[in-house]
Design a protein around this motif. Structure first.
Motif, PDB file in Angstrom:
ATOM      1  N   UNK A 224      24.713  40.274  -1.613  1.00  0.00           N
ATOM      2  CA  UNK A 224      26.153  40.312  -1.316  1.00  0.00           C
ATOM      3  C   UNK A 224      26.617  39.077  -0.544  1.00  0.00           C
ATOM      4  N   UNK A 225      25.768  38.589   0.388  1.00  0.00           N
ATOM      5  CA  UNK A 225      26.263  37.488   1.228  1.00  0.00           C
ATOM      6  C   UNK A 225      25.808  36.115   0.721  1.00  0.00           C
ATOM      7  N   UNK A 226      25.042  36.091  -0.363  1.00  0.00           N
ATOM      8  CA  UNK A 226      24.513  34.829  -0.870  1.00  0.00           C
ATOM      9  C   UNK A 226      25.622  33.822  -1.194  1.00  0.00           C
ATOM     10  N   UNK A 227      26.697  34.315  -1.830  1.00  0.00           N
ATOM     11  CA  UNK A 227      27.788  33.414  -2.253  1.00  0.00           C
ATOM     12  C   UNK A 227      28.369  32.611  -1.100  1.00  0.00           C
ATOM     13  N   UNK A 228      28.462  33.278   0.045  1.00  0.00           N
ATOM     14  CA  UNK A 228      29.014  32.649   1.244  1.00  0.00           C
ATOM     15  C   UNK A 228      28.206  31.407   1.653  1.00  0.00           C
ATOM     16  N   UNK A 229      26.914  31.415   1.303  1.00  0.00           N
ATOM     17  CA  UNK A 229      26.035  30.315   1.697  1.00  0.00           C
ATOM     18  C   UNK A 229      25.735  29.346   0.557  1.00  0.00           C
TER      19      UNK A 229
END
Ligand code: BT5
Length: 258
Positions: free
Chosen positions: A202-207
């Motif tokens: 879920x948070x991969x895109x943010x990075x």
């Protein structure tokens, strides 16, 4: 100040994860040492740190320059998980490190799938995963992590390199770096064991620095594709000429569209 591995071990004892510490000024590759230890039955949480490596390696047989001043280390995991989940572990490690370095140094560190760390479009570090399996289960898995901290930068690299010291215009305390990074890796891995890959996915895109168009090199083949996300096993999902395809980290090199 020289790295004090005993102090580091004591400080990280509360994480309930780290078990053995090995430090040597100069080694061929921390992966070689960690492998030998794993084959002799070393426990999960074994950490191998080197001042420099004379034969550091990257993916696909590439050389990894590791002069004094950088962070060159390997962490042993014994996950007894399905082999397919190795991709999740390499992605979660890159995301955990990017997040920890952002928080500690206030730098916009990004992840380039599967496991590179980038800063201002330049390569800050990389992770190499090596593993051994029994049947379809992982027996041991080693995260080999190389981050440019205070070391001189290699010149002839495929993409320009950057270090934390260059980005911050000051030298960085290596012990702080190791404390923050190892803590983040341990916490993220333990969370993965408890909750699975979904929170990281879920948070991969943010990075991620791969936003849309990418150029993929797969063996002899080179093609353009659009990034659609990450699969449940940490593969990069791309759309190529209208078809969805999943890329495996060990087989491809992905770069930004030229
Ligand atoms: C990686 O490979 O990025 C994974 C690097 C993992 C290194 C760690 S250090 C501790 C452990 N022990 C080891 O022996 N290895 C691990 P890859 O994506 O294949 O990138 C390799 C490419 O990066 C090389 O072909 C160079 O172009 C470039 N390169 C080499 N040294 C570099 C450095 N210090 N900084 C930035 N780029 C570098």
């Amino acid at each position: 100040m020289a790295l004090n591995v005993v102090r580091l071990g004591n400080e990280l004892q509360g994480e309930g994860f780290f078990t053995q510490w090995f430090y040597q000024e100069s080694v061929s590759s921390t992966l070689d040492i960690a492998r030998a230890m794993a084959e002799r039955g070393a426990p999960e949480g074994t950490v191998v740190i080197a001042g420099r490596q004379t034969a550091g390696r990257g993916r696909l047989g590439r050389f990894w320059e590791s002069p004094p001043g950088g962070a060159w280390f390997s962490l042993l995991l014994r996950s007894s998980r399905d082999l397919g989940q190795a991709g999740c572990i390499s992605v979660l490690s890159a995301v955990a490190l990017a997040q920890a370095l952002r928080e500690q140094y206030g730098l916009p560190v990004r992840v380039k799938w599967p496991n590179d760390l980038f800063l201002y479009g330049q390569k800050l570090g990389g992770i190499l995963v090596e593993l051994s399996s029994v049947g379809s289960r992982i027996d041991w898995l080693i995260l080999g992590v190389g981050i440019n901290v205070n070391n001189p930068l290699p010149k002839k690299t495929r993409v320009p390199a950057i270090s934390l010291a260059v980005a911050l215009t000051r030298s960085v305390e290596l012990e702080d770096f190791y404390r923050v990074s190892l803590k983040a890796l341990a916490r993220s891995y333990l969370r993965f064991v408890r909750e699975g890959f979904e929170p990281i996915r879920q948070c991969w895109r943010e990075f991620s620095m791969l936003e849309d168009g990418v150029c993929v090199q797969k063996g002899e083949e080179r093609f353009m594709a659009h990034v659609r996300g990450l699969s449940e096993l940490g593969k990069l999902v791309v759309e190529r000429e209208g078809r969805i395809e999943e890329l495996v980290g060990e087989e491809v090199t992905v770069s930004l569209e030229e």
